[in-house]
Design a protein around this motif. Structure first.
Motif, PDB file in Angstrom:
ATOM      1  N   ARG A  79     -15.313   6.042  -6.054  1.00  0.00           N
ATOM      2  CA  ARG A  79     -13.977   5.671  -5.577  1.00  0.00           C
ATOM      3  C   ARG A  79     -13.700   6.294  -4.217  1.00  0.00           C
ATOM      4  NH1 ARG A  79     -10.389   9.943  -6.177  1.00  0.00           N
ATOM      5  NH2 ARG A  79     -11.248  11.605  -7.434  1.00  0.00           N
ATOM      6  N   LEU A  80     -12.760   5.681  -3.529  1.00  0.00           N
ATOM      7  CA  LEU A  80     -12.202   6.259  -2.313  1.00  0.00           C
ATOM      8  C   LEU A  80     -11.271   7.380  -2.751  1.00  0.00           C
ATOM      9  CD1 LEU A  80     -11.586   6.205   0.754  1.00  0.00           C
ATOM     10  CD2 LEU A  80      -9.780   4.554   0.231  1.00  0.00           C
ATOM     11  N   ALA A  81     -11.486   8.588  -2.259  1.00  0.00           N
ATOM     12  CA  ALA A  81     -10.696   9.737  -2.693  1.00  0.00           C
ATOM     13  C   ALA A  81      -9.659  10.167  -1.669  1.00  0.00           C
ATOM     14  CB  ALA A  81     -11.623  10.909  -3.004  1.00  0.00           C
ATOM     15  N   ALA A  82      -9.971  10.024  -0.377  1.00  0.00           N
ATOM     16  CA  ALA A  82      -9.046  10.512   0.647  1.00  0.00           C
ATOM     17  C   ALA A  82      -9.405   9.915   1.998  1.00  0.00           C
ATOM     18  CB  ALA A  82      -9.101  12.037   0.741  1.00  0.00           C
ATOM     19  N   VAL A  83      -8.427   9.935   2.872  1.00  0.00           N
ATOM     20  CA  VAL A  83      -8.643   9.617   4.281  1.00  0.00           C
ATOM     21  C   VAL A  83      -8.048  10.782   5.056  1.00  0.00           C
ATOM     22  CG1 VAL A  83      -8.203   8.019   6.174  1.00  0.00           C
ATOM     23  CG2 VAL A  83      -8.547   7.137   3.854  1.00  0.00           C
ATOM     24  N   ILE A 102     -13.500   9.286   5.939  1.00  0.00           N
ATOM     25  CA  ILE A 102     -13.270   8.508   4.740  1.00  0.00           C
ATOM     26  C   ILE A 102     -14.049   9.224   3.632  1.00  0.00           C
ATOM     27  CG2 ILE A 102     -13.444   6.229   3.692  1.00  0.00           C
ATOM     28  CD1 ILE A 102     -13.704   5.171   6.662  1.00  0.00           C
ATOM     29  N   PHE A 104     -15.303   9.965  -0.165  1.00  0.00           N
ATOM     30  CA  PHE A 104     -15.624   9.264  -1.401  1.00  0.00           C
ATOM     31  C   PHE A 104     -16.057  10.236  -2.492  1.00  0.00           C
ATOM     32  CE2 PHE A 104     -16.328   6.014   1.830  1.00  0.00           C
ATOM     33  CZ  PHE A 104     -15.742   4.899   1.256  1.00  0.00           C
ATOM     34  N   VAL A 147     -10.893  15.737  -4.255  1.00  0.00           N
ATOM     35  CA  VAL A 147     -11.745  14.872  -5.078  1.00  0.00           C
ATOM     36  C   VAL A 147     -11.727  15.346  -6.528  1.00  0.00           C
ATOM     37  CG1 VAL A 147     -14.113  14.070  -5.464  1.00  0.00           C
ATOM     38  CG2 VAL A 147     -13.185  14.187  -3.139  1.00  0.00           C
ATOM     39  N   ALA A 154      -5.967   7.176  -3.432  1.00  0.00           N
ATOM     40  CA  ALA A 154      -6.547   7.996  -2.364  1.00  0.00           C
ATOM     41  C   ALA A 154      -5.482   8.910  -1.755  1.00  0.00           C
ATOM     42  CB  ALA A 154      -7.144   7.105  -1.282  1.00  0.00           C
ATOM     43  N   TRP A 155      -5.897  10.121  -1.398  1.00  0.00           N
ATOM     44  CA  TRP A 155      -5.018  11.091  -0.754  1.00  0.00           C
ATOM     45  C   TRP A 155      -5.015  10.850   0.741  1.00  0.00           C
ATOM     46  CZ3 TRP A 155      -5.407  14.670   3.090  1.00  0.00           C
ATOM     47  CH2 TRP A 155      -4.403  15.632   3.159  1.00  0.00           C
ATOM     48  N   PHE A 156      -3.876  11.033   1.376  1.00  0.00           N
ATOM     49  CA  PHE A 156      -3.771  10.930   2.826  1.00  0.00           C
ATOM     50  C   PHE A 156      -2.572  11.748   3.269  1.00  0.00           C
ATOM     51  CE2 PHE A 156      -1.370   7.547   0.924  1.00  0.00           C
ATOM     52  CZ  PHE A 156      -0.173   7.522   1.631  1.00  0.00           C
TER      53      PHE A 156
END
Length: 160
Positions: A79-83, A102, A104, A147, A154-156
């Motif tokens: 999964r995408l976890a954060a940007v 990015i 993951f 993560v 996703a966190w940002f």
């Protein structure tokens, strides 16, 4: 290794121009709740696996490629976890860059794979328990912690 497209950009703009580049970070966790880390050649610091997205390459494909190139470990991108974004950096060759990161969450495709140094970007690679991480920057610890929370979204950093 500097990607060809970055070398081409550098020839056009010179080393003093701050390049904004797309990067990927893999927080690879195994079934024993260990994380795969590399000790980077450039600064000697421990970090999750990371690299630059090539033109036309999907970020998830880039993160899987980077992990395999650097450690020999094939991963499943979960999964995408954060940007996030890195602070501006000046590399040993004088080039200046800042990276859109990015991040993951990944797991090994086969739990029996052995991680090893596969290129000149690392001097060591290894699996570490989350409560026994080697010395690393606070920012890298935060990325691993994001993560580890296993949030579905996703966190940002929110817009002001």
């Amino acid at each position: 290794m500097i990607p060809d497209f970055v070398s081409d950009l550098r020839r056009a703009v010179g080393p003093d121009c701050l390049l904004w580049l797309p990067g990927v970070v893999a927080v690879v966790r195994n079934e024993n709740r260990q994380v795969l880390l590399q000790r980077r050649s450039a600064a000697g610091l421990w970090t999750p696996l990371s690299g630059i997205v090539e033109p036309g390459e999907a970020p998830a494909a880039a993160v899987a490629r980077e992990v395999e190139e650097e450690t020999g470990v094939r991963v499943v991108v979960e999964r995408l976890a954060a940007v996030t974004h890195s602070p501006p950096v000046q590399h040993a060759n004088g080039d200046r860059a800042q990276y859109l990161e990015i991040v993951f969450a990944c797991r090994p495709a086969d739990p029996d794979q052995v991680a090893q140094v596969c290129d000149d970007e690392s001097v060591e690679v290894g699996w570490f328990a989350l409560d026994a991480l080697p010395p690393m920057s606070e920012r890298m610890q935060q990325i691993i912690a994001i993560v580890e929370k296993d949030e579905p979204a996703a966190w940002f950093i929110p817009a002001p």
